[in-house]
Design a protein around this motif. Structure first.
Motif, short mmCIF file in Angstrom:
data_model
loop_
_atom_site.label_atom_id
_atom_site.label_comp_id
_atom_site.label_asym_id
_atom_site.label_seq_id
_atom_site.Cartn_x
_atom_site.Cartn_y
_atom_site.Cartn_z
N THR A 139 28.29 64.08 11.26
CA THR A 139 27.13 64.81 10.74
C THR A 139 26.00 64.90 11.76
O THR A 139 25.09 65.71 11.58
CB THR A 139 26.60 64.14 9.46
N TYR B 199 37.88 73.48 8.42
CA TYR B 199 36.88 73.44 9.49
C TYR B 199 36.87 74.77 10.23
O TYR B 199 37.92 75.24 10.69
CB TYR B 199 37.16 72.30 10.47
N ASP B 200 35.70 75.38 10.33
CA ASP B 200 35.52 76.65 11.04
C ASP B 200 34.91 76.35 12.40
O ASP B 200 33.75 75.93 12.50
CB ASP B 200 34.62 77.57 10.22
N GLN C 12 31.76 78.65 13.30
CA GLN C 12 30.54 78.34 12.58
C GLN C 12 30.16 76.86 12.66
O GLN C 12 29.07 76.48 12.26
CB GLN C 12 30.69 78.73 11.10
N LYS C 13 31.09 76.03 13.16
CA LYS C 13 30.89 74.58 13.23
C LYS C 13 30.56 74.02 11.84
O LYS C 13 29.63 73.24 11.67
CB LYS C 13 29.78 74.22 14.22
N THR C 14 31.35 74.42 10.86
CA THR C 14 31.12 73.97 9.48
C THR C 14 32.39 73.35 8.91
O THR C 14 33.51 73.75 9.25
CB THR C 14 30.70 75.14 8.57
N LEU D 10 29.45 72.39 1.88
CA LEU D 10 29.53 73.06 3.17
C LEU D 10 28.64 72.29 4.14
O LEU D 10 27.42 72.32 4.04
CB LEU D 10 29.07 74.52 3.05
N ARG E 216 27.32 70.94 8.01
CA ARG E 216 27.08 71.38 9.39
C ARG E 216 26.69 70.19 10.24
O ARG E 216 26.01 69.28 9.78
CB ARG E 216 25.96 72.44 9.44
N HIS E 217 27.12 70.21 11.49
CA HIS E 217 26.75 69.16 12.41
C HIS E 217 25.23 69.17 12.62
O HIS E 217 24.61 70.23 12.75
CB HIS E 217 27.43 69.37 13.77
N ALA F 181 22.93 68.41 10.55
CA ALA F 181 22.15 68.72 9.34
C ALA F 181 22.43 67.66 8.28
O ALA F 181 23.50 67.03 8.27
CB ALA F 181 22.53 70.10 8.81
#
Length: 637
Positions: free
Chosen positions: A10, A128-129, A132-134, A210, A212-213, A215
């Motif tokens: 994270t 994992y996208d 989008q890095k999500t 969802l 995100r790195h 966040a």
């Protein structure tokens, strides 16, 4: 059907230890005996265990998209994947495999998080996208498939299909959540809103996250809910026809498999309905499996035999003997969290029997929640009708006094056991239903806890969350709200947890056609008289199945998987019951030893049956000893 695990950073894109992901997979090999795979990239690691059901050789995971920009690990089945595949192909998607996993990837690339509403089935997945890095974590509508996660002190979010996979990570703390103890003592399971370990969470049914790195970890987003706010119109026959059509479609969609398939058959309405519809949809005999008990009053195999003979199934059955109590520790290891539904034992046994002959088994789970089949729902509905006739103040005064004055008469025939009804009528509808569902009542729990443990609860009661849920439910009536609570709490927390762990423990895929979300949504719109008439629940289903099933199968009293726990605790488990009063639970300081001793003595002497609470305490003690490796402690935070 599989198992998944993973690690997400994270805080950034730090390297992920592949060996650690593999260690998490190795903690649950039963979920995927046919294959294991891991994949890592900066900030993310995904692992997958495979039980091959469809496209046996062509859908290994973790699975990349065609362009390599998406990676997926997936547990479950998407029953409409063929239709989705054709729709996506018409939009330009290309597929390399013949399975359902690749369809999830293409659906994500086309519709994003909105893809979930198009997926019909049971699932928990991590996608994992890389662009989008999500990380997209999602769970099916009803919570058939589980997903645990925990945010560690170093900023790693770990997740897996079972708690034992998270326990394989050395960074996971083992502090016990006192509120989860209260929840467990209330319901006999730890509900999805909580975990036995502080810091571990379960993604709720019908929700996604969802991430995100860099966040904060977001709160889960609800993408599906069931509503009882509307009512269907139509004649009994037209609604019965629609119900049958919906059930037949649900059963047919769950019969797709590239491996042997069968069904659990108890001889009750629900499993008999599923078997009848499977027989109608198959040119080959259906394989059916039943479990019986060596206690005649608890044995239903004669009814299962009748259905097997009627539909000419290839039928197997096995008896559960009085020595099966020896498998208590096996159940503890299977569930990780304390779990006191004693029907887990015969469920595991029937799964073992089924796995000897098939890889996929259809069950009848879900109809009681969707169509009001539980006896408690019929009673609650009648009590609510009485509540509606009297002002609340008068009702509380009159029935409260009657409840205090009337003798308990727990030994008497049901019509004479009015004390509980009077007590219930004195309460608000939601409070009364939560009390009905609780395994150990609040006053009993309070008498078992130590003063220090009561202080750690801070006034919290296990029933609180369910009462609030019912009061906020999208519903019209007390029956609606009770069914909503069953679908949102009891179903995922108890029934589906039991079936998932018991089936996956033997590498068997269980499918629940009567939990098809279209069937659930149809049932929620039925008028109350189509669900409950008098003391008869599932009324429309029983009416609709009259041409196919015998009357005594349709209308005999519901039994379910009942295990002779009371007799075991007065016999071969008597020593284990006595040991609770001086064991780890007492040493922890949570429980008052004299209260537990009195509970044990009351049961062993035959003065009263306290077996359900004793079974809870036994399962709690053994579960916590295993979870914490003798480091039992309560988090005060």
């Amino acid at each position: 059907m599989c198992g998944i695990a993973g690690i997400f950073d994270t805080r950034g894109l730090r390297p992920i230890d592949t060996a650690l992901v593999d260690r998490m997979l190795a903690a649950a090999p039963h979920r995927g005996p046919d294959g294991r795979g891991t994949w890592t990239a900066p900030g993310i690691g995904l692992g997958h265990l495979r039980l091959s059901i469809i496209d046996l050789a062509g859908s290994p995971q973790p699975m990349p998209s065609n362009d390599g920009s998406v990676m997926l690990v997936f547990n479950g089945e998407i029953y409409n994947f063929s239709e989705l595949r054709r729709e996506l192909q018409a939009m330009g998607a290309h597929f390399r495999t013949d399975g359902d996993s690749e369809v999830i990837i293409a659906a994500w690339q086309r519709w994003g998080t909105e893809c979930l509403s198009r997926l019909h089935g049971m699932f928990a997945f991590a996608l994992y996208d890389l662009r989008q890095k999500t990380l997209f974590l999602a769970r099916d509508r009803l919570g058939v498939k589980p997903l645990f996660s925990a945010l560690l002190d170093d900023g790693s979010l770990i997740f897996g299909s079972e708690l034992k996979q998270l326990l394989a990570h050395p960074g996971l703390g083992r502090a016990i959540d006192p509120l989860a103890i209260e929840d467990f003592m209330t319901w006999g399971y730890v509900p999805d809103a909580r975990s036995i370990l502080k810091g571990v969470t379960k993604l709720p049914a019908g929700h996604y996250q969802l991430l995100r790195h860099g966040a904060p970890v977001p709160e889960p987003v609800q993408w599906w809910d069931i509503s009882f706010a509307d009512r269907a119109t139509g004649s009994v026959e037209s609604l019965a026809e629609e119900l049958v059509d919906t059930m037949q479609a649900a059963v047919a969609s769950r019969m797709a498999a590239d491996v042997p398939l069968g069904a659990f058959l108890s001889g009750g309405v629900d499993s008999s309905t599923v078997v009848a519809m499977m027989a109608g949809a198959s040119s080959d005999p259906v394989t059916t499996c039943s479990i019986g008990f060596d206690v005649a009053a608890l044995d239903e195999t004669a009814y299962a035999d009748r259905i097997a003979e009627q539909f000419q199934t290839t039928h197997y059955r096995r008896m559960v003997g009085s020595d099966d109590f020896a498998h208590v520790d096996t159940l503890v290891a299977m569930f990780d969290e304390p779990f006191a539904d004693a029907s887990a034992l015969p469920t595991w046994r029937v799964c073992q029997l089924a796995r000897e002959h098939v890889t996929v088994a259809l069950s009848g789970d879900g109809a009681d929640e969707a169509l009001a089949g539980y006896r408690r729902l019929a009673f609650h509905h009648r009590e609510d009708q009485v509540r509606g006739l009297l002002p609340s103040g008068l009702r509380r005064g009159v029935f409260g006094a009657l409840g205090r004055a009337y003798p308990a008469l727990g030994w008497a025939p049901r019509p004479l056991r009015a004390r509980g009804t009077f007590q219930s009528l004195a309460l608000d509808s939601e409070v009364a239903y939560a009390r009905t569902l609780s395994v150990t009542r609040a006053e009993t729990r309070g008498g078992l806890y130590s003063d220090a443990f009561k202080r750690s609860l801070g006034g919290y009661a296990g029933e609180d969350a369910m009462i609030d849920l019912m009061r906020q439910a999208p519903a019209r009536s007390g029956l609606d709200r009770a069914q909503y609570a069953d679908l949102k709490c009891y179903l995922p927390g108890d029934i589906l947890t039991k079936v998932d762990r018991a089936s996956m423990a033997v590498s068997l895929e269980a499918r629940e056609p009567l939990l098809d979300h279209r069937l659930i949504e149809f049932a929620a719109r039925l008028p109350e008289t189509m669900r409950v008439r008098g003391t008869t629940g599932k009324w429309l289903m029983k009416h609709a199945m009259r041409p196919s099933l015998p009357e005594d199968i349709l209308f005999r009293p519901k039994m379910g998987f009942v295990t002779p726990i009371a007799a075991w605790l007065r016999g071969p488990l008597a020593g284990a019951a006595h040991a609770i009063a001086s064991g780890d639970l007492v040493q922890s300081g949570w429980f008052a030893p004299e209260a537990i001793t009195a509970l044990v003595d009351t049961h062993l002497s035959g003065r009263a049956d306290t077996s359900r609470t004793l079974w809870q305490l036994l399962m709690l003690e053994r579960s916590l000893a295993r979870l914490t490796r003798s480091e039992i402690k309560v988090s005060s935070g």
